[in-house]
Design an enzyme around this catalytic site. Structure first.
Site, short mmCIF file in Angstrom:
data_model
loop_
_atom_site.label_atom_id
_atom_site.label_comp_id
_atom_site.label_asym_id
_atom_site.label_seq_id
_atom_site.Cartn_x
_atom_site.Cartn_y
_atom_site.Cartn_z
N TYR A 4 0.83 -1.20 0.00
CA TYR A 4 0.00 0.00 0.00
C TYR A 4 0.86 1.26 0.00
O TYR A 4 1.93 1.27 0.62
CB TYR A 4 -0.88 0.04 1.26
CG TYR A 4 -2.05 -0.91 1.25
CD1 TYR A 4 -3.28 -0.52 0.75
CD2 TYR A 4 -1.92 -2.18 1.77
CE1 TYR A 4 -4.37 -1.38 0.76
CE2 TYR A 4 -3.00 -3.06 1.78
CZ TYR A 4 -4.22 -2.65 1.28
OH TYR A 4 -5.29 -3.51 1.29
N TYR A 13 -0.86 -9.99 0.68
CA TYR A 13 0.20 -9.47 1.56
C TYR A 13 0.08 -10.11 2.94
O TYR A 13 -1.00 -10.51 3.35
CB TYR A 13 0.15 -7.94 1.63
CG TYR A 13 -1.13 -7.34 2.16
CD1 TYR A 13 -1.33 -7.17 3.52
CD2 TYR A 13 -2.14 -6.93 1.29
CE1 TYR A 13 -2.50 -6.59 4.01
CE2 TYR A 13 -3.31 -6.36 1.77
CZ TYR A 13 -3.49 -6.19 3.13
OH TYR A 13 -4.65 -5.64 3.60
N ARG A 68 -3.25 -12.01 3.77
CA ARG A 68 -4.53 -11.56 3.25
C ARG A 68 -4.63 -11.95 1.78
O ARG A 68 -3.74 -11.63 0.99
CB ARG A 68 -4.67 -10.03 3.34
CG ARG A 68 -4.71 -9.37 4.71
CD ARG A 68 -5.85 -9.80 5.62
NE ARG A 68 -7.12 -10.20 5.00
CZ ARG A 68 -8.05 -9.37 4.52
NH1 ARG A 68 -7.89 -8.08 4.57
NH2 ARG A 68 -9.17 -9.85 4.01
N HIS A 128 -7.33 -8.46 -2.49
CA HIS A 128 -8.63 -7.83 -2.27
C HIS A 128 -8.57 -6.34 -2.60
O HIS A 128 -7.50 -5.74 -2.58
CB HIS A 128 -9.11 -8.02 -0.82
CG HIS A 128 -8.17 -7.41 0.18
ND1 HIS A 128 -7.05 -8.07 0.66
CD2 HIS A 128 -8.14 -6.19 0.76
CE1 HIS A 128 -6.40 -7.30 1.49
NE2 HIS A 128 -7.03 -6.13 1.57
N HIS A 146 -10.52 -2.83 -1.28
CA HIS A 146 -11.43 -2.25 -0.29
C HIS A 146 -12.41 -1.30 -1.00
O HIS A 146 -12.00 -0.49 -1.83
CB HIS A 146 -10.66 -1.44 0.75
CG HIS A 146 -9.70 -2.24 1.57
ND1 HIS A 146 -10.02 -2.76 2.80
CD2 HIS A 146 -8.42 -2.62 1.32
CE1 HIS A 146 -8.97 -3.41 3.29
NE2 HIS A 146 -7.99 -3.35 2.42
FE LIG Z 1 -6.17 -4.51 2.64
#
Ligand SMILES: [Fe+2]
Lengths: 243, 199
Positions: free
Chosen positions: A111, A151, A161, A164, A166
Site C-alpha cells: 500500500y 500481503y 490476506r 482484495h 477495499h
Molecule cells: Fe487490505
C-alpha cells in the site's frame, strides 16, 4: 404483518445476519473492539432514513482509472483489470449517482500508506491505489485498476490476506453505510483468511468478484463483475417524507 | 401484496489499517465555511477500546441536519445539484480519522436544528455518528445529544435508553470556549460502552 411494517422501514434496516459478528476470535483485533451490549432499536426517523450519500456524491468527482491517476505520466505495473457491477438497495432496486470509493495494494501487495510495514515488497511510483467513481442511472459503476497482490499480516503465524480491493459506499440511508472488500473467485487463500471467513457462510460469496468474459476488453484488460447490495431504500428526488 | 422481499446485503468487512489513503482526506472534518448559517460548535472526543486504550486507526463519520433541522437528502425535500465543483457548501457530512497517538477525533460544525419525530412532536437536536476501525468487522451507529439542550428531557430515543447508559449519548459543553466545544468519548466496549443504535 407486512402492513405493520409499511413506513417503519424495518425491511431496509441493516440486516445483521448478513454481516459478520463484531466479536470474531480468529481475527484477534476484534476482541477489544467489539461491543458486548445489545444495540438499541429505534423507530426510524429522518435521521436514520436519510444519509450522506446523495449530498456527498454531488460534491465528489470521478477518478476511476487507477492505472494512470498517480499523475506521473507513467502506467502502473501489473495485470490490468476492469471491475464493474451494480449497486442495489435492500429491495434490489438500482442506486444511481452514488459514490463508490476504493483503495488497494499494488501488484506486489504493498500500500502507499505512511504506516510502516515489514513486508519487503516494492512500491510502484505510478500507482496510488486510490480511486472513486459514481454509479450511472442504472446503478452501474466501473473502475480500471491493477489486480492487487496478497500481503502478509500479523494476526497469526504465516498469515496472508488474499488479494482484495477495499470498497466504501454511503448509499441512500444512514444504515446503508458499507465498507467491504472485493475478493477474486477461486482464490485458494480465501478459506484461510479470518476476515473473509468472518462473514456468515450464506453471505461470503457476495464478496466474490467473478471473471466475466463480456467485461474483458480485447488486448487490454480482463473483466470482473461485482454487485453490491446495501441496506436502505433509494428515494427518487421529489419523494417527500410523508408520501 | 406489499414490498418485494428484501435482497440479501453484501457483508461488511473491516476498514483495515490503510483506509486513510482513500477516506482520510484533510479538511473533511470541517463541515462549515464562512457562509454556513447557524451557531458554530466544535464536537470532539476520543475513540477507546475495551481496555480504555485509544483506537489509533478508527474512522468517525458525522451526519447531521442543518441549523433549521433539514437534512440534505431527497426524503427531506432536497435534490442534489447537478454539479457543485469546489463550492461544497454545507452537506451535513464529515469524516475524521482518529489521531494515531490519542484516538482523538473532532468536527467543526454547527448546532443542528430539531428534526420531527414520526411518533409525534420534535426530537431534541442531535448529530449521528458512524464508527469504524481496524478490528471492527462492521460499522456502528450512535447519536450525540448536546447537554445544554432542554429538549433532551423529552426526546423519545434518548429517554428509551436505560438511564444509567444515557450519558454515553450526551456531549458535555466546556466552559469558556468560543465557539463552544462539546466533548464525548466513544467506548467500543467496557463498563462505559457507548449505546449503539440499530438503524
Ligand atoms: Fe487490505
Amino acid at each position: 404483518m407486512a402492513s405493520d411494517r409499511v413506513g417503519s422501514g424495518d425491511d431496509v434496516r441493516r440486516a445483521h445476519d448478513d454481516h459478520p459478528p463484531f466479536r470474531y476470535p480468529d481475527y484477534k483485533s476484534t476482541m477489544a473492539r467489539s461491543p458486548e451490549r445489545d444495540m438499541v432499536t429505534v423507530l426510524r426517523t429522518l435521521s436514520e432514513r436519510t444519509g450522506p450519500g446523495p449530498a456527498w456524491s454531488a460534491v465528489e468527482d470521478d477518478d476511476a482509472d487507477l492505472t494512470t491517476n498517480a499523475g506521473t505520466g507513467g502506467r502502473a505495473i501489473g495485470a490490468r483489470i476492469v471491475v464493474t457491477g451494480r449497486v442495489l438497495d435492500a429491495h434490489g432496486a438500482p442506486v444511481p449517482d452514488t459514490l463508490v470509493e476504493i483503495w488497494q495494494a499494488n501488484a506486489a501487495g504493498r500500500y502507499t500508506h505512511w504506516r510502516e510495514t515489514e513486508y519487503d515488497a516494492p512500491l510502484d511510483p505510478n500507482f496510488l491505489g486510490v480511486g472513486q467513481c459514481h454509479t450511472d442511472a442504472d446503478g452501474i459503476y466501473e473502475f480500471l485498476t491493477i489486480r492487487p497482490g496478497p500481503y502478509p499480516w500479523g494476526n497469526h503465524p504465516n498469515a496472508w490476506r488474499p488479494a482484495h480491493v477495499h470498497l466504501s459506499l454511503l448509499g441512500p440511508a444512514l444504515g446503508s453505510r458499507l465498507v467491504t472488500q472485493l475478493y477474486f473467485a477461486g482464490d485458494p487463500m480465501l478459506e484461510l483468511d479470518p476476515i473473509y471467513c468472518s462473514a456468515p457462510p450464506h453471505s461470503r460469496h457476495r464478496m466474490l468478484a467473478h471473471y466475466d468474459h463480456d467485461v474483458s476488453v480485447e488486448n487490454w484488460a480482463t473483466g470482473w463483475r461485482f454487485d453490491i447490495v446495501l441496506a436502505g431504500e433509494h428515494a427518487t428526488p421529489g419523494e417527500r417524507q410523508d408520501d | 401484496m406489499g414490498r418485494p422481499r428484501r435482497t440479501r446485503q453484501t457483508p461488511s468487512q473491516t476498514v483495515g489499517p490503510f483506509f486513510g489513503m482513500a477516506l482520510g482526506r484533510e479538511g473533511d472534518e470541517v463541515l462549515v465555511d464562512d457562509d454556513t448559517p447557524g451557531e458554530r460548535i466544535r464536537l470532539e472526543g476520543r475513540l477507546l477500546d475495551g481496555n480504555g486504550d485509544p483506537v489509533e486507526d478508527g474512522l468517525v463519520e458525522l451526519w447531521q441536519a442543518d441549523a433549521s433541522g433539514r437534512y440534505r437528502h431527497p426524503l427531506d425535500d432536497w435534490d442534489p445539484p447537478p454539479s457543485t465543483g469546489d463550492a461544497r457548501g454545507f452537506t451535513g457530512f464529515g469524516r475524521c480519522p482518529t489521531a494515531f497517538e490519542t484516538g482523538a477525533w473532532a468536527f467543526d460544525t454547527i448546532r443542528p436544528g430539531a428534526v420531527a419525530d414520526p411518533a409525534g412532536g420534535m426530537q431534541a437536536p442531535h448529530l449521528n455518528l458512524v464508527v469504524q476501525a481496524r478490528g471492527m468487522l462492521d460499522a456502528l451507529f450512535t447519536r450525540v445529544y448536546l447537554d445544554d439542550e432542554p429538549a433532551n428531557e423529552a426526546d423519545r430515543v434518548l429517554q428509551s435508553v436505560p438511564a444509567e447508559r444515557r450519558a454515553t449519548l450526551v456531549a458535555t459543553r466546556q466552559d469558556g470556549d468560543d465557539p463552544p466545544t462539546f466533548v464525548l468519548d466513544l467506548h467500543l466496549q467496557g463498563p462505559d460502552e457507548t449505546v449503539f443504535l440499530d438503524v
